[in-house]
Enzyme design. Sequence first.
Site, short mmCIF file in Angstrom:
data_model
loop_
_atom_site.label_atom_id
_atom_site.label_comp_id
_atom_site.label_asym_id
_atom_site.label_seq_id
_atom_site.Cartn_x
_atom_site.Cartn_y
_atom_site.Cartn_z
N SER A 22 0.82 -1.22 0.00
CA SER A 22 0.00 0.00 0.00
C SER A 22 0.85 1.26 0.00
O SER A 22 0.46 2.27 -0.59
CB SER A 22 -0.94 0.02 1.21
N HIS A 23 2.00 1.24 0.67
CA HIS A 23 2.88 2.40 0.76
C HIS A 23 4.30 1.96 0.39
O HIS A 23 4.74 0.89 0.82
CB HIS A 23 2.92 2.97 2.19
N ASN A 24 4.99 2.80 -0.36
CA ASN A 24 6.38 2.52 -0.73
C ASN A 24 7.12 3.85 -0.85
O ASN A 24 6.76 4.69 -1.67
CB ASN A 24 6.44 1.75 -2.05
N PHE A 80 8.43 -0.23 2.67
CA PHE A 80 7.08 -0.49 2.16
C PHE A 80 6.30 -1.36 3.13
O PHE A 80 6.87 -2.10 3.94
CB PHE A 80 7.13 -1.12 0.77
N THR A 81 4.99 -1.23 3.07
CA THR A 81 4.10 -2.08 3.86
C THR A 81 3.64 -3.23 2.97
O THR A 81 3.32 -3.04 1.80
CB THR A 81 2.88 -1.31 4.35
#
Length: 345
Positions: free
Chosen positions: A95-97, A108-109
């Site tokens: 989702s996040h990077n 990242f997640t």
Amino acid sequence: MPEFSSSEAKILNLVQREFPLAEKPFEEVGAAAGVSGGEVLRLVKDLKERTVIRNIAGIFNGESLGYHLSLVALGVPEEKTGEAAAVINGHPGVSHNYLRDNDFNLWFTLAEEDEESLRESAETIAKKCGAEDFLMLRNEKLFKIGFMLAIGDDDTGAERRDSGVKAEPFRGTLSREDREAVYLLQSDLPLVDRPFDALAEKSDRFSGNSLVEAGRRLLEMGVMRRYAAVLRHKKAGFTHNAMTAWKLGADVSADARIRPFMEERAVTHLYLRTVHPGRWEYPLFAMVHAKSGEELASILEKLSQDSGLSDRLVLRSVHEYKKKKVIYFSPEFQEWKRLNYDRYR
């Protein structure tokens, strides 16, 4: 700094805290803001077009949905970060990077469907990125989560925080109906007078009212943390942010040292994460948002003084490679594994 009218500020604060699961939600927001539902809809459309509002959708507890999650940090040669980011972004559970200023430079997640897949996917990504080292930083304890930014002078609408999880979070198996509701409620809300009717048109199972009821049930179960708007922080005036990591020493659960982070409104996410002795010894992660570099430095200094913690890392965002909701129960998870796991080749 962006400027918002008093009505815009009030609405932004309200819809970040909670967007009503209701037949005519814009009417309910309008009643709280002192304007008509039509005016709320007009302002939200405008704020969306100005990219201040990123989306309005359900924010789900991935672990309650049966997924396994981790923050992952890779140490990648500088000249390979762009190529590596593309590899990371290809996974549907990312989702996040972000590129951050640390030897572990890509953060990242990662969400996966089971524990074995979480580890194997992280290892596969690290290998494909040419990482020199990588860390899996699991969420050992959640203290606070809630990306809500106080807008304007009338910021009472943004005071709520989700301070942890329910005492007994849902760990069962969702029904087929609930799984379909999760899938629908992850979608960005259509900006029409009866938006849940529009979402339900994608399904043969739900009407707008029954989808609203399903959403309320998922909230009560703790599967959905909240249904709300998420803002683009820079567009909202919060131009400086940092993921900070703090060393706690032997007593990693000392409440007195963690309390200042809980009470600081600029801290939107607060976790205790995995310690890797000799490799990573900063378990307390706090995401801090500010309107200037000076304000950020002041907040960090105050946190240090109030908590007594002095050994910290400030992991500033150099570049955002990805920020996108994970679509749980998507067939893309199995497809990614089929294309990338060595055992399928």
